[in-house]
Design a protein around this motif. Structure first.
Motif, PDB file in Angstrom:
ATOM      1  N   PRO A  91       0.127   7.555  -3.755  1.00 39.73           N
ATOM      2  CA  PRO A  91       0.476   8.027  -5.101  1.00 39.73           C
ATOM      3  C   PRO A  91       1.056   9.436  -5.112  1.00 39.73           C
ATOM      4  CG  PRO A  91      -1.898   8.039  -4.779  1.00 39.73           C
ATOM      5  CD  PRO A  91      -1.315   7.368  -3.573  1.00 39.73           C
ATOM      6  N   HIS A 132       0.860  -1.185   0.000  1.00 39.15           N
ATOM      7  CA  HIS A 132       0.000   0.000   0.000  1.00 39.15           C
ATOM      8  C   HIS A 132       0.895   1.234   0.000  1.00 39.15           C
ATOM      9  CE1 HIS A 132      -3.769  -2.220   0.716  1.00 39.15           C
ATOM     10  NE2 HIS A 132      -2.992  -3.036   1.433  1.00 39.15           N
ATOM     11  N   THR A 136      -4.295   5.468   0.041  1.00 39.31           N
ATOM     12  CA  THR A 136      -3.240   4.563  -0.422  1.00 39.31           C
ATOM     13  C   THR A 136      -3.726   3.727  -1.602  1.00 39.31           C
ATOM     14  OG1 THR A 136      -3.926   2.864   1.158  1.00 39.31           O
ATOM     15  CG2 THR A 136      -2.226   4.416   1.874  1.00 39.31           C
ATOM     16  N   THR A 137      -2.797   3.353  -2.419  1.00 41.90           N
ATOM     17  CA  THR A 137      -3.082   2.532  -3.590  1.00 41.90           C
ATOM     18  C   THR A 137      -2.333   1.213  -3.465  1.00 41.90           C
ATOM     19  OG1 THR A 137      -3.314   4.515  -4.951  1.00 41.90           O
ATOM     20  CG2 THR A 137      -2.980   2.428  -6.110  1.00 41.90           C
TER      21      THR A 137
END
Length: 270
Positions: A181, A178, A189-190
């Motif tokens: 970006p 996580h 979070t991505t």
């Protein structure tokens, strides 16, 4: 006596251990007991003829039990410890005592079992009998067992053939991470993955981030990997890209075939 498999049951039936010992000794040492009684009546102290009991200096005590003699009469030890009764190793009572002693010692081993046996009786030839019993004990066999070792197969040719670094490469996906970006408040979070390219011969590692498990993400990672790794090398190219764990990484053979068709000069193999 041979109908009993537990020492406690036998003792509860015959009430006392002395009764069991006298009965067992009459079956195995009847001639020795009669000889010693006759010597005591005659007032003589002649030792026994040659035999397994000669070194024990046995005596028949007023209770009628054949016990070990020795030179520890003035010791402060208990009477049954100084002069334990004598039993033959083939006697069923000796086997019951060994079973009781081994259970009492919690299956520790020979020394602990032997010390508990001596608290009850002197078993003639008991050391061999105890070792033989421990070797057949189911609990001890399970405790001594060692895990089986699987024979490994031969290494594939790519692992043992000299080649340029990363010419033969295995690809594997790492678990999701996580990441943010961008910086700032309220940024979520991505989830991303990491494609690990490992050299099959030299164990060199190259890591590339990927967004998901799609074929397009893997193709982009392979393109970046080839562009960065073989930049400036004349004729440099990745010969083989191999999925090292197809079931876990979810990379199918069809994906590698599509990579092969999109990157014509590189050959991918599953």
């Amino acid at each position: 006596m041979t109908n009993f498999s537990d020492l406690g049951r036998l003792l509860r039936l015959l009430t006392r251990l002395k009764s069991c010992i006298r009965y067992a000794q009459r079956e195995t040492f009847n001639s020795e007991i009669n000889f010693l009684k006759q010597m005591q009546l005659d007032g003589r102290s002649n030792p026994l003829p040659k035999g397994p009991l000669r070194s024990l200096s046995p005596l028949v005590y007023p209770s009628g039990v054949l016990r070990v003699g020795g030179r520890v009469e003035h010791s402060s030890l208990p009477y049954h410890v100084k002069h334990p009764p004598i039993l033959d190793e083939a006697c069923h009572l000796a086997e019951l005592i060994i079973v009781w002693a081994h259970a009492r010692s919690l299956h520790v081993g020979f020394r602990s079992t032997y010390s508990y046996v001596l608290q009850r009786a002197w078993v003639n030839g008991g050391k061999c009998r105890i070792r033989h019993f421990i070797l057949k004990c189911v609990v001890c066999v399970r405790n001594r067992s060692s895990p089986l070792t699987q024979l490994m197969a031969n290494l594939p040719p790519g692992r043992v053939t000299p080649s340029r670094a990363l010419a033969r490469t295995g690809v594997e996906y790492a678990w999701p991470f996580h990441v943010l970006p961008k910086k700032g408040r309220g940024v979520r979070t991505t989830k991303i993955y990491v494609a690990a390219f490992v050299c099959m011969a030299l164990k060199n590692i190259h890591l590339e981030p990927v967004g998901d498990f799609s074929t397009e993400s893997l193709m982009d990672a392979v393109t970046r990997f080839i562009g960065v790794t073989f930049r400036g090398i004349v004729g440099g190219r990745c010969v083989v890209i191999q999925d090292s764990s197809e079931e876990d990484s979810r990379i199918k053979k069809s994906h590698l075939r599509r990579i092969y068709s999109s990157i014509g000069k590189h050959r991918a193999s599953a």
